[in-house]
Design an enzyme around this catalytic site. Structure first.
Site, PDB file in Angstrom:
ATOM      1  N   ASP A 125       1.342 -15.166 -31.333  1.00 56.21           N
ATOM      2  CA  ASP A 125      -0.092 -14.877 -31.268  1.00 56.21           C
ATOM      3  C   ASP A 125      -0.296 -13.361 -31.279  1.00 56.21           C
ATOM      4  OD1 ASP A 125      -2.852 -16.325 -30.444  1.00 56.21           O
ATOM      5  OD2 ASP A 125      -2.717 -14.350 -29.493  1.00 56.21           O
ATOM      6  N   GLU A 147      -5.402 -16.448 -35.167  1.00 55.33           N
ATOM      7  CA  GLU A 147      -4.368 -15.415 -35.137  1.00 55.33           C
ATOM      8  C   GLU A 147      -3.026 -15.966 -34.654  1.00 55.33           C
ATOM      9  OE1 GLU A 147      -6.662 -14.917 -31.180  1.00 55.33           O
ATOM     10  OE2 GLU A 147      -7.008 -15.650 -33.220  1.00 55.33           O
TER      11      GLU A 147
END
Length: 266
Positions: A130, A174
């Protein structure tokens, strides 16, 4: 020029074109067969045998030619349809921004990879990655820069996948996911650290403006009962611990389980 089939009128136009072509081909071939059987003297007498030979040659030749042409055209259409299906399948499983697999494509290929690992007795590692503070990047620099960050991180993962024969994907937003097979816990940890380090080394924006981008990674390794959903949940929990522990770090699920039991102030 090919006729696009989009409306009923296009169907009728195409049908008419095929019928006209078939009629023209039939006329030409019939005339050629007539010259072959009867000759070029149109006033010469014709025997029953000549008529039978003409009918046999003309009917057989025209039938073979037309059926061959239609079969070829049908085959071409089937090939085009198969290629279109492959393209649509690829599009539906690919993230358009990064070119990596999307979640749908990843789930399908990861499940197949885990089944193969299970059958061969190999271990499987799942890494959840992430981008740190991605919302702040978007808010400060705009979505165009945010997209550039995603593309750069995706390229790091793509290069990693080539080196290690890994399966990588943009899992959503993301978040990126990676699957590797046949690795020990220590080897998986080294791979995760390699990704984290390579991402931190990327220069985002331009040569004059450096935007430091880091990622947090959580991973897990199992050698049996390789269930994708379970592995993803475990790796995601380790990722959460990595985020809570300061970001720009790698957490193994085994260690993350211990950390999660500590008091929040620890």
């Amino acid at each position: 020029m090919a006729i696009k089939i989009e409306t009923h009128r296009d169907v009728m136009r195409r049908t008419g074109k095929i019928m006209a072509t078939a009629a023209g081909l039939t006329a030409v071939m019939s005339f050629a067969m007539g010259l072959l059987v009867f000759g070029s003297d149109f006033s010469a007498p014709i025997t029953v045998g000549q008529m039978q030979l003409f009918g046999l040659l003309a009917g057989g030749s025209i039938s073979v030619a037309l059926s061959g042409a239609m079969s070829y055209r049908a085959g071409r259409l089937m090939l085009e349809l198969a290629e279109m299906r492959r393209e649509l399948a690829q599009i539906s499983q690919t993230d358009q921004l990064t070119g990596l697999l999307n979640r749908r494509g990843f789930d399908a290929e990861a499940a197949a990879a885990l089944d193969q690992a299970q059958d061969s007795g190999a271990s499987a590692a799942v890494l959840m990655c992430d981008i740190d503070h991605f919302k702040s990047i978007n808010d400060r620099y705009g979505h165009e820069i945010g997209d550039k960050v995603l593309v750069e991180i995706a390229d790091v993962l793509r290069q990693f996948a080539i080196r290690h024969e890994a399966l990588v994907a943009r899992y959503g937003g993301e978040e990126f996911a990676t699957v590797l097979t046949g690795l020990s816990h220590d080897e998986a940890a080294l791979c995760a650290e390699e990704i984290r380090r390579d991402c931190a080394a990327r220069t985002i924006l331009d040569d004059e403006t450096l935007l430091p981008v880091t990622i947090s990674i959580g991973f897990t390794v199992k050698s049996r009962d390789l269930d994708l959903a379970d592995l993803m949940r475990t790796a995601d929990h380790a990722l959460y611990i990595a985020k809570r522990s300061g970001r720009d770090r790698v957490e193994h699920a085994r260690d993350a389980a211990l950390i999660s039991r500590l008091p929040a102030s620890a």
